[in-house]
Design a protein around this motif. Structure first.
Motif, PDB file in Angstrom:
ATOM      1  N   SER A   1       0.829  -1.204   0.000  1.00  0.00           N
ATOM      2  CA  SER A   1       0.000   0.000   0.000  1.00  0.00           C
ATOM      3  C   SER A   1       0.867   1.260   0.000  1.00  0.00           C
ATOM      4  N   VAL A   2       1.940   1.240   0.765  1.00  0.00           N
ATOM      5  CA  VAL A   2       2.853   2.385   0.773  1.00  0.00           C
ATOM      6  C   VAL A   2       3.506   2.544  -0.596  1.00  0.00           C
ATOM      7  N   GLU A   3       3.837   1.428  -1.228  1.00  0.00           N
ATOM      8  CA  GLU A   3       4.410   1.493  -2.578  1.00  0.00           C
ATOM      9  C   GLU A   3       3.414   2.100  -3.573  1.00  0.00           C
ATOM     10  N   LEU A   4       2.144   1.749  -3.441  1.00  0.00           N
ATOM     11  CA  LEU A   4       1.131   2.349  -4.317  1.00  0.00           C
ATOM     12  C   LEU A   4       1.059   3.860  -4.111  1.00  0.00           C
ATOM     13  N   MET A   5       1.139   4.287  -2.866  1.00  0.00           N
ATOM     14  CA  MET A   5       1.077   5.720  -2.589  1.00  0.00           C
ATOM     15  C   MET A   5       2.299   6.443  -3.146  1.00  0.00           C
ATOM     16  N   LEU A   6       3.470   5.833  -3.028  1.00  0.00           N
ATOM     17  CA  LEU A   6       4.674   6.449  -3.600  1.00  0.00           C
ATOM     18  C   LEU A   6       4.616   6.476  -5.126  1.00  0.00           C
ATOM     19  N   ASN A   7       4.061   5.436  -5.727  1.00  0.00           N
ATOM     20  CA  ASN A   7       3.922   5.424  -7.181  1.00  0.00           C
ATOM     21  C   ASN A   7       2.915   6.469  -7.658  1.00  0.00           C
ATOM     22  N   ALA A   8       1.896   6.739  -6.865  1.00  0.00           N
ATOM     23  CA  ALA A   8       0.953   7.801  -7.212  1.00  0.00           C
ATOM     24  C   ALA A   8       1.663   9.153  -7.203  1.00  0.00           C
ATOM     25  N   ALA A   9       2.529   9.357  -6.224  1.00  0.00           N
ATOM     26  CA  ALA A   9       3.313  10.594  -6.201  1.00  0.00           C
ATOM     27  C   ALA A   9       4.241  10.679  -7.413  1.00  0.00           C
ATOM     28  N   ASN A  10       4.813   9.543  -7.808  1.00  0.00           N
ATOM     29  CA  ASN A  10       5.682   9.529  -8.988  1.00  0.00           C
ATOM     30  C   ASN A  10       4.909   9.875 -10.259  1.00  0.00           C
ATOM     31  N   ILE A  11       3.687   9.382 -10.363  1.00  0.00           N
ATOM     32  CA  ILE A  11       2.867   9.717 -11.533  1.00  0.00           C
ATOM     33  C   ILE A  11       2.641  11.213 -11.599  1.00  0.00           C
ATOM     34  N   ASN A  12       2.336  11.829 -10.460  1.00  0.00           N
ATOM     35  CA  ASN A  12       2.159  13.279 -10.421  1.00  0.00           C
ATOM     36  C   ASN A  12       3.430  14.018 -10.816  1.00  0.00           C
ATOM     37  N   LEU A  13       4.552  13.586 -10.268  1.00  0.00           N
ATOM     38  CA  LEU A  13       5.816  14.259 -10.571  1.00  0.00           C
ATOM     39  C   LEU A  13       6.150  14.195 -12.059  1.00  0.00           C
ATOM     40  N   VAL A  14       5.991  13.034 -12.641  1.00  0.00           N
ATOM     41  CA  VAL A  14       6.323  12.881 -14.059  1.00  0.00           C
ATOM     42  C   VAL A  14       5.310  13.610 -14.939  1.00  0.00           C
ATOM     43  N   ALA A  15       4.049  13.600 -14.551  1.00  0.00           N
ATOM     44  CA  ALA A  15       3.029  14.287 -15.346  1.00  0.00           C
ATOM     45  C   ALA A  15       3.272  15.789 -15.358  1.00  0.00           C
ATOM     46  N   PHE A  16       3.563  16.363 -14.203  1.00  0.00           N
ATOM     47  CA  PHE A  16       3.824  17.802 -14.174  1.00  0.00           C
ATOM     48  C   PHE A  16       5.153  18.146 -14.825  1.00  0.00           C
ATOM     49  N   SER A  17       6.109  17.251 -14.737  1.00  0.00           N
ATOM     50  CA  SER A  17       7.377  17.461 -15.432  1.00  0.00           C
ATOM     51  C   SER A  17       7.153  17.523 -16.941  1.00  0.00           C
ATOM     52  N   PHE A  18       6.324  16.623 -17.447  1.00  0.00           N
ATOM     53  CA  PHE A  18       6.012  16.627 -18.873  1.00  0.00           C
ATOM     54  C   PHE A  18       5.211  17.869 -19.259  1.00  0.00           C
ATOM     55  N   TYR A  19       4.288  18.258 -18.380  1.00  0.00           N
ATOM     56  CA  TYR A  19       3.421  19.409 -18.673  1.00  0.00           C
ATOM     57  C   TYR A  19       4.225  20.703 -18.734  1.00  0.00           C
ATOM     58  N   TRP A  20       5.163  20.887 -17.807  1.00  0.00           N
ATOM     59  CA  TRP A  20       5.947  22.113 -17.778  1.00  0.00           C
ATOM     60  C   TRP A  20       7.179  22.036 -18.673  1.00  0.00           C
ATOM     61  N   GLY A  21       7.534  20.887 -19.160  1.00  0.00           N
ATOM     62  CA  GLY A  21       8.633  20.769 -20.109  1.00  0.00           C
ATOM     63  C   GLY A  21      10.014  20.778 -19.493  1.00  0.00           C
ATOM     64  N   ASN A  22      10.152  20.380 -18.242  1.00  0.00           N
ATOM     65  CA  ASN A  22      11.471  20.260 -17.632  1.00  0.00           C
ATOM     66  C   ASN A  22      11.631  18.875 -17.019  1.00  0.00           C
ATOM     67  N   VAL A  23      12.820  18.586 -16.545  1.00  0.00           N
ATOM     68  CA  VAL A  23      13.087  17.241 -16.037  1.00  0.00           C
ATOM     69  C   VAL A  23      13.185  17.197 -14.516  1.00  0.00           C
ATOM     70  N   THR A  24      12.798  18.251 -13.849  1.00  0.00           N
ATOM     71  CA  THR A  24      12.907  18.283 -12.389  1.00  0.00           C
ATOM     72  C   THR A  24      12.014  17.227 -11.747  1.00  0.00           C
ATOM     73  N   GLY A  25      10.795  17.089 -12.224  1.00  0.00           N
ATOM     74  CA  GLY A  25       9.886  16.086 -11.671  1.00  0.00           C
ATOM     75  C   GLY A  25      10.385  14.677 -11.892  1.00  0.00           C
ATOM     76  N   GLN A  26      11.000  14.442 -13.034  1.00  0.00           N
ATOM     77  CA  GLN A  26      11.542  13.113 -13.302  1.00  0.00           C
ATOM     78  C   GLN A  26      12.723  12.814 -12.381  1.00  0.00           C
ATOM     79  N   THR A  27      13.515  13.839 -12.079  1.00  0.00           N
ATOM     80  CA  THR A  27      14.631  13.658 -11.156  1.00  0.00           C
ATOM     81  C   THR A  27      14.127  13.324  -9.761  1.00  0.00           C
TER      82      THR A  27
END
Length: 101
Positions: free
Chosen positions: A35-61
């Protein structure tokens, strides 16, 4: 042809809610970790999605750092689960209240 950011946010919210539900309703330590892994993966989805939306790699890092944190959490969690099983012959977390000095 990309999905809008709202689709990623809805997916992330759904995965996070599934993780919170699993964390609140289960007594098994392995399911806690999942369950904790699912919650961390949800945060990762947000980070990568906003990174793609804003066009930088900070969220991916930050997502890579979160994955490293998740790997460390699993390593420590498996150690705790092994101690629970060795002492109580079960991995039910409600029995861990008797583990005192």
């Amino acid at each position: 042809m990309f999905a809008p950011p709202e689709a990623y946010l809805v997916l992330s919210a759904a995965v996070f809610c599934i993780g919170v539900f699993g964390l609140l309703t289960r007594k098994n330590a392995l399911l806690f970790l999942m369950s904790v892994e699912l919650m961390l993966n949800a945060a990762n989805i947000n980070l990568v999605a906003f990174s793609f939306y804003w066009g930088n790699v900070t969220g991916q890092t930050f997502s890579l750092f979160t994955m490293a944190l998740a790997a460390a959490e699993v390593a420590i969690g498996i150690g705790i689960i092994l101690v629970l099983y060795r002492n109580f012959k079960d991995i039910d977390v409600t029995e861990a209240t008797t583990m005192r000095w």
